[in-house]
Scaffold this motif. Structure first.
Motif, mmCIF file in Angstrom:
data_model
loop_
_atom_site.group_PDB
_atom_site.id
_atom_site.type_symbol
_atom_site.label_atom_id
_atom_site.label_comp_id
_atom_site.label_asym_id
_atom_site.label_seq_id
_atom_site.Cartn_x
_atom_site.Cartn_y
_atom_site.Cartn_z
ATOM 1 N N GLY A 35 -19.084 38.711 -25.961
ATOM 2 C CA GLY A 35 -19.616 37.824 -27.136
ATOM 3 C C GLY A 35 -19.278 36.435 -27.137
ATOM 4 O O GLY A 35 -19.911 35.548 -27.746
ATOM 5 N N ASP A 36 -18.217 36.010 -26.398
ATOM 6 C CA ASP A 36 -17.491 34.587 -26.205
ATOM 7 C C ASP A 36 -17.789 34.031 -24.860
ATOM 8 O O ASP A 36 -17.499 34.827 -24.052
ATOM 9 C CB ASP A 36 -16.047 34.839 -26.511
ATOM 10 N N TYR A 37 -17.896 32.813 -24.883
ATOM 11 C CA TYR A 37 -17.875 32.108 -23.721
ATOM 12 C C TYR A 37 -16.419 31.532 -23.495
ATOM 13 O O TYR A 37 -15.696 31.092 -24.525
ATOM 14 C CB TYR A 37 -18.963 31.050 -23.681
ATOM 15 N N ILE A 38 -16.074 31.552 -22.378
ATOM 16 C CA ILE A 38 -14.503 31.185 -22.046
ATOM 17 C C ILE A 38 -14.550 30.549 -20.787
ATOM 18 O O ILE A 38 -15.345 30.389 -19.809
ATOM 19 C CB ILE A 38 -13.842 32.653 -22.169
ATOM 20 N N GLN A 39 -13.375 29.822 -20.773
ATOM 21 C CA GLN A 39 -12.875 29.291 -19.393
ATOM 22 C C GLN A 39 -12.349 30.425 -18.514
ATOM 23 O O GLN A 39 -11.983 31.625 -18.861
ATOM 24 C CB GLN A 39 -11.586 28.308 -19.456
ATOM 25 N N LEU A 40 -12.641 30.160 -17.105
ATOM 26 C CA LEU A 40 -12.458 31.318 -16.162
ATOM 27 C C LEU A 40 -10.862 31.758 -15.963
ATOM 28 O O LEU A 40 -10.573 32.807 -15.735
ATOM 29 C CB LEU A 40 -12.903 31.007 -14.738
ATOM 30 N N ASP A 41 -10.043 30.785 -16.518
ATOM 31 C CA ASP A 41 -8.557 31.092 -16.299
ATOM 32 C C ASP A 41 -8.131 31.618 -17.640
ATOM 33 O O ASP A 41 -6.803 31.947 -17.684
ATOM 34 C CB ASP A 41 -7.787 29.616 -15.808
ATOM 35 N N GLN A 42 -8.900 31.950 -18.684
ATOM 36 C CA GLN A 42 -8.333 32.290 -19.933
ATOM 37 C C GLN A 42 -8.352 33.819 -19.704
ATOM 38 O O GLN A 42 -9.177 34.431 -19.285
ATOM 39 C CB GLN A 42 -9.454 31.894 -20.842
ATOM 40 N N LEU A 98 -29.327 36.648 -22.270
ATOM 41 C CA LEU A 98 -27.925 36.330 -21.891
ATOM 42 C C LEU A 98 -27.406 35.607 -20.734
ATOM 43 O O LEU A 98 -26.997 34.441 -20.773
ATOM 44 C CB LEU A 98 -27.061 37.579 -22.055
ATOM 45 N N ILE A 99 -28.005 36.107 -19.539
ATOM 46 C CA ILE A 99 -27.888 35.259 -18.428
ATOM 47 C C ILE A 99 -28.509 33.813 -18.514
ATOM 48 O O ILE A 99 -27.953 33.030 -17.761
ATOM 49 C CB ILE A 99 -28.730 36.199 -17.224
ATOM 50 N N LEU A 100 -29.943 33.765 -18.855
ATOM 51 C CA LEU A 100 -30.313 32.605 -18.911
ATOM 52 C C LEU A 100 -29.606 31.437 -19.654
ATOM 53 O O LEU A 100 -29.570 30.397 -19.627
ATOM 54 C CB LEU A 100 -31.814 32.490 -19.394
ATOM 55 N N GLU A 101 -29.064 32.247 -20.933
ATOM 56 C CA GLU A 101 -28.141 31.326 -21.809
ATOM 57 C C GLU A 101 -27.064 30.819 -21.118
ATOM 58 O O GLU A 101 -26.711 29.514 -21.168
ATOM 59 C CB GLU A 101 -27.954 32.206 -22.992
ATOM 60 N N ALA A 102 -26.397 31.649 -20.217
ATOM 61 C CA ALA A 102 -25.088 31.387 -19.485
ATOM 62 C C ALA A 102 -25.421 30.335 -18.408
ATOM 63 O O ALA A 102 -24.569 29.563 -18.384
ATOM 64 C CB ALA A 102 -24.485 32.552 -19.168
ATOM 65 N N VAL A 103 -26.612 30.404 -17.967
ATOM 66 C CA VAL A 103 -26.846 29.310 -16.880
ATOM 67 C C VAL A 103 -27.025 28.195 -17.305
ATOM 68 O O VAL A 103 -26.632 27.263 -16.807
ATOM 69 C CB VAL A 103 -28.007 29.925 -16.062
ATOM 70 N N GLN A 104 -27.957 28.165 -18.652
ATOM 71 C CA GLN A 104 -28.229 26.838 -19.445
ATOM 72 C C GLN A 104 -26.767 26.273 -19.400
ATOM 73 O O GLN A 104 -26.598 25.021 -19.529
ATOM 74 C CB GLN A 104 -29.008 27.154 -20.434
ATOM 75 N N LYS A 105 -25.834 27.115 -20.312
ATOM 76 C CA LYS A 105 -24.630 26.588 -20.768
ATOM 77 C C LYS A 105 -23.710 25.813 -19.525
ATOM 78 O O LYS A 105 -23.169 25.022 -19.501
ATOM 79 C CB LYS A 105 -23.829 27.479 -21.320
ATOM 80 N N SER A 106 -23.848 26.597 -18.349
ATOM 81 C CA SER A 106 -23.125 26.003 -17.389
ATOM 82 C C SER A 106 -23.594 24.840 -16.731
ATOM 83 O O SER A 106 -22.807 23.953 -15.883
ATOM 84 C CB SER A 106 -23.270 27.245 -15.936
ATOM 85 N N PRO A 134 -20.940 28.020 -9.233
ATOM 86 C CA PRO A 134 -21.608 27.183 -8.139
ATOM 87 C C PRO A 134 -22.033 28.630 -6.946
ATOM 88 O O PRO A 134 -21.133 29.273 -6.559
ATOM 89 C CB PRO A 134 -20.836 26.169 -7.669
ATOM 90 N N MET A 135 -23.275 28.339 -6.468
ATOM 91 C CA MET A 135 -23.827 29.088 -5.607
ATOM 92 C C MET A 135 -22.729 29.099 -3.982
ATOM 93 O O MET A 135 -22.489 27.865 -3.585
ATOM 94 C CB MET A 135 -24.959 28.834 -4.878
ATOM 95 N N ARG A 136 -22.501 30.138 -3.377
ATOM 96 C CA ARG A 136 -21.769 30.147 -2.140
ATOM 97 C C ARG A 136 -22.929 30.109 -1.083
ATOM 98 O O ARG A 136 -23.410 31.029 -0.907
ATOM 99 C CB ARG A 136 -20.991 31.378 -2.128
ATOM 100 N N MET A 193 -20.594 23.637 -14.313
ATOM 101 C CA MET A 193 -19.495 23.906 -14.272
ATOM 102 C C MET A 193 -19.313 25.203 -14.277
ATOM 103 O O MET A 193 -20.205 25.909 -14.693
ATOM 104 C CB MET A 193 -18.602 23.471 -15.367
ATOM 105 N N SER A 194 -18.112 26.011 -13.913
ATOM 106 C CA SER A 194 -18.194 27.379 -13.656
ATOM 107 C C SER A 194 -17.679 27.818 -15.304
ATOM 108 O O SER A 194 -16.870 27.371 -15.842
ATOM 109 C CB SER A 194 -16.937 28.030 -12.586
ATOM 110 N N ILE A 195 -18.276 28.967 -15.852
ATOM 111 C CA ILE A 195 -17.847 29.683 -17.086
ATOM 112 C C ILE A 195 -18.077 30.949 -17.125
ATOM 113 O O ILE A 195 -18.512 31.685 -16.050
ATOM 114 C CB ILE A 195 -19.024 29.100 -17.976
ATOM 115 N N GLY A 196 -17.458 31.440 -17.967
ATOM 116 C CA GLY A 196 -17.157 32.991 -18.105
ATOM 117 C C GLY A 196 -17.791 33.456 -19.328
ATOM 118 O O GLY A 196 -18.037 32.550 -20.440
ATOM 119 N N TYR A 197 -17.780 34.980 -19.740
ATOM 120 C CA TYR A 197 -18.269 35.269 -21.051
ATOM 121 C C TYR A 197 -17.560 36.613 -21.061
ATOM 122 O O TYR A 197 -17.486 37.560 -20.108
ATOM 123 C CB TYR A 197 -19.893 35.681 -20.729
ATOM 124 N N PHE A 198 -17.019 36.917 -22.274
ATOM 125 C CA PHE A 198 -16.432 38.246 -22.620
ATOM 126 C C PHE A 198 -16.683 38.923 -23.780
ATOM 127 O O PHE A 198 -16.332 38.099 -24.715
ATOM 128 C CB PHE A 198 -15.171 38.404 -22.064
#
Length: 277
Positions: free
Chosen positions: A8-15, A73-81, A116-118, A1-6
């Motif tokens: 220190g916090d992981y967030i939904q993209l529409d947050q 940080l990038i590897l963690e975010a990719v794993q969470k997604s 997701p990759m374009r 799924m698509s995720i965001g980060y700001f």
């Protein structure tokens, strides 16, 4: 799924998370990178992060975090997604402070998205894309991957409005690059591209292309070329993180290689895909 980060916090993209006084929002006061992830593995991550830090230093952003920190940080975010093939957008700005031009005493802001990759369809790559020439109206330090992309956006939209995939930028009579790509010509079996300078971005995919050409025994030469030389080339192609190696078959309504994707260009892309693996 698509995720965001700001910050220190992981967030939904529409947050909603970016304060009104965020300097990236108000001034474009920041830098960014786009990293492509294939099968869970970021491609040329070290090169992307080195360029990110170089850009940050160029605008006097005092980044305390190390490249290893951002890599983790990038590897963690990719794993969470849970996405294996995705695009990571990483941005650093001068932070959150009351709006004024002078640098504030504030911690930097770090934000990121994983989506997701374009993917460019095989049929598009095999048929090639069209482009147009456009005056390069950008500032003098295009080697910095900054958030200030308005001239690029305007040129890209002009190309879109005219039915083209990309705008090829021209300054002082010579091709510099595309709005979001590096541009190359193939002539008599040799690849030519604009020399690195402050006027163009040092593309990470460009580095990969140089490796690919060497592995195929194709000369790779950094040399300025004119729009007329481009139109007279045997093949023309562009590169970027998202487009990889993409043939250009028509520029300003004039066919390149009789309007067909170049054989060597497609051969280089095949080799590029092997490099990814």
């Amino acid at each position: 799924m698509s995720i965001g980060y700001f910050n220190g916090d992981y967030i939904q993209l529409d947050q909603a998370v970016v304060p009104i006084d965020e300097r990236g929002h108000q001034f474009g006061d920041g830098v960014y990178e786009v990293i492509r992830v294939y099968d869970g593995k970021p491609f040329m991550l070290d090169e992307h992060l080195r360029r990110l830090i170089t850009s940050a230093r160029a605008i006097k952003l005092q980044v305390e975090q190390s490249e290893e920190h951002f890599k983790a940080l990038i590897l963690e975010a990719v794993q969470k997604s849970n996405l294996l093939d995705c695009d990571v957008y990483l941005q650093i700005t001068r932070g959150i402070a009351v709006r004024k031009h002078l640098f504030p005493e504030a911690p930097l802001s770090v934000s990121m998205t994983v989506r997701p990759m374009r993917v460019i369809e095989d049929s598009v790559r095999e048929n090639g894309v069209t482009a147009m020439f456009h005056t390069d109206e950008r500032w003098a330090n295009c080697y910095i991957k900054s958030l200030n992309l308005l001239p690029n956006i305007l040129a890209k939209q002009t190309a879109q409005d005219r039915g083209c995939f990309e705008a090829i930028l021209v300054k002082d009579g010579y091709v510099t690059e595309g709005t979001s790509s590096n541009v190359y010509i193939l002539k008599d079996g040799t690849v030519y591209t604009t020399p690195l300078s402050k006027q163009i971005l040092s593309g990470v995919t460009r580095m990969a292309v140089e490796k690919v050409t060497h592995s195929l025994g194709i000369p790779f030469i950094e040399k300025m070329f004119t729009p007329d030389e481009l139109l007279g080339a045997d093949e023309v192609f562009m590169t970027s993180t998202s487009s990889e190696i993409l043939p250009i078959v028509k520029v300003d309504e004039k066919d390149i290689n009789q309007g067909n994707a170049g054989e060597l260009t497609l051969k280089m892309h095949k080799k590029f895909k092997e490099l990814i693996k």
